[in-house]
Design a protein around this motif. Structure first.
Motif, short mmCIF file in Angstrom:
data_model
loop_
_atom_site.label_atom_id
_atom_site.label_comp_id
_atom_site.label_asym_id
_atom_site.label_seq_id
_atom_site.Cartn_x
_atom_site.Cartn_y
_atom_site.Cartn_z
N ALA A 69 -103.70 5.11 -126.34
CA ALA A 69 -104.99 4.75 -126.94
C ALA A 69 -104.78 4.23 -128.36
O ALA A 69 -103.91 4.72 -129.10
CB ALA A 69 -105.92 5.97 -126.96
N GLY A 70 -105.56 3.24 -128.73
CA GLY A 70 -105.47 2.68 -130.07
C GLY A 70 -104.51 1.51 -130.22
O GLY A 70 -104.46 0.89 -131.27
N TRP A 147 -113.09 -4.85 -129.13
CA TRP A 147 -112.40 -3.56 -129.22
C TRP A 147 -113.40 -2.41 -129.36
O TRP A 147 -113.23 -1.34 -128.75
CB TRP A 147 -111.43 -3.57 -130.39
N SER A 148 -114.44 -2.64 -130.13
CA SER A 148 -115.41 -1.57 -130.37
C SER A 148 -116.20 -1.22 -129.12
O SER A 148 -116.82 -0.15 -129.05
CB SER A 148 -116.38 -1.97 -131.49
N LYS A 149 -116.17 -2.10 -128.13
CA LYS A 149 -116.92 -1.85 -126.90
C LYS A 149 -116.02 -1.50 -125.71
O LYS A 149 -116.51 -1.23 -124.62
CB LYS A 149 -117.73 -3.10 -126.53
N HIS A 150 -114.70 -1.49 -125.91
CA HIS A 150 -113.79 -1.42 -124.77
C HIS A 150 -113.72 -0.05 -124.11
O HIS A 150 -113.22 0.08 -123.00
CB HIS A 150 -112.38 -1.87 -125.18
N SER A 151 -114.21 0.98 -124.77
CA SER A 151 -114.07 2.34 -124.21
C SER A 151 -114.76 2.46 -122.86
O SER A 151 -114.38 3.30 -122.04
CB SER A 151 -114.64 3.38 -125.19
N PRO A 200 -107.47 -2.10 -118.06
CA PRO A 200 -108.58 -3.02 -118.42
C PRO A 200 -108.42 -3.64 -119.81
O PRO A 200 -108.95 -4.72 -120.07
CB PRO A 200 -109.82 -2.11 -118.35
N ARG A 201 -107.69 -2.96 -120.70
CA ARG A 201 -107.51 -3.50 -122.05
C ARG A 201 -106.74 -4.81 -122.08
O ARG A 201 -106.75 -5.53 -123.09
CB ARG A 201 -106.81 -2.46 -122.94
N LEU A 202 -106.06 -5.13 -120.97
CA LEU A 202 -105.35 -6.41 -120.90
C LEU A 202 -106.30 -7.60 -121.01
O LEU A 202 -105.89 -8.70 -121.34
CB LEU A 202 -104.57 -6.50 -119.58
#
Length: 286
Positions: A69-70, A147-151, A200-202
């Motif tokens: 994470a991060g 990034w701020s919405k990716h969670s 999903p972060r990809l």
């Protein structure tokens, strides 16, 4: 095909993959494209029995570990992971083979550590997409807002295996059989349906953008024989200044082959023949 797994010594990420022929005299390390996995090179390896093609799922893809994470999947991290992988495998000098994003990683690495390469084989990829310096603030803003919405991001759930495969076929512009092969490695049952396994972060935009001048600086440092295979229906045309980049790599051989962006997967024989001819002309010296 022999399964492989390795834990990177410094990043501590575990990667899974395969080697095609451990008894072959020549090893080739292969890097797959974005949202693909190591099975991208399975058909090609079957057409090149004289090579031991070593292919891993890159972090966040297939069966390999997600990053903590991060963190973000930025190209400079991929270069670090590749460097650790080469050290762990103890392959030097190395023949690097990359497709699409994997070709971007390989071409950047070849510009950072030209002395560690024997040769470079690129399929549909020659450096990253670049942006004008003036666009950097807007690109950074897009990254931060995403990034701020990716969670809450998650991969789509498909009602059936066939639906998941057809979605990959459509998004990747590849044959159904090719999408099925990638799905064997990259999709899994999830509840009442099927989901692709990649992180999903990809899909988040990159926070670090290369200018064209920076990209050319990397490419100009490539000193080892290089083969660039371009598809007749290439995704690069119109998206990258291919001619200028090709001119920057002085030991470059360019080959155009009929097919689309995943030509090595859709129709591996012509690609395999080009690679075999290139390696006969430029055999690695140890």
């Amino acid at each position: 095909m022999v399964p492989l797994h390795i834990t990177l010594p410094h990043s501590k990420l575990t990667m899974h993959g395969f080697q095609s022929n451990p008894g072959a005299p020549l090893q080739v390390l292969a890097l797959h494209g974005w949202l693909d996995n190591c099975f991208s090179f399975k058909p090609l390896s079957e057409k090149l029995p004289e090579l031991n093609i070593i292919a891993f799922d890159l972090p966040g893809h297939g069966d390999s570990q997600f990053i903590p994470a991060g963190m973000s999947y930025d190209f400079h991290y991929y270069l670090v992971w590749l460097h650790e992988l080469l050290e762990a495998l103890n392959i030097s000098p190395v023949v690097l083979l990359g497709h699409s994003m994997g070709a971007v990683i390989a071409s950047l690495y070849a510009g950072v550590f030209p002395e560690r390469l024997a040769s470079l084989i690129l399929i549909e990829g020659l450096g990253p997409f670049s942006v004008a310096e003036s666009e950097a603030p807007a690109k950074m803003k897009a990254y931060i807002e995403s990034w701020s919405k990716h969670s809450g991001m998650r991969n789509g759930l498909y009602a059936s295996w066939d639906e998941a495969v057809k979605a990959r076929q459509k998004s990747g512009h590849l044959k159904l059989s090719s999408a099925e092969l990638l799905a064997q490695r990259g999709a899994q049952a999830q509840g009442q349906g099927y989901m692709w396994k990649h992180d999903p972060r990809l899909k988040l935009p990159s926070r670090y953008q290369f200018s064209e001048a920076q990209t050319l600086a990397f490419l100009q440092r490539i000193t080892k024989p290089t083969l660039h295979i371009i598809a007749s229906e290439s995704l690069l045309t119109g998206n990258l200044p291919v001619e200028a980049r090709t001119a920057a790599v002085t030991p470059m051989q360019e080959v155009k082959i009929e097919g689309g962006h995943h030509l090595h997967l859709d129709d591996p024989l012509p690609v395999a023949q080009s690679i075999a001819a290139f390696l006969r002309k430029h055999p690695p010296s140890h």
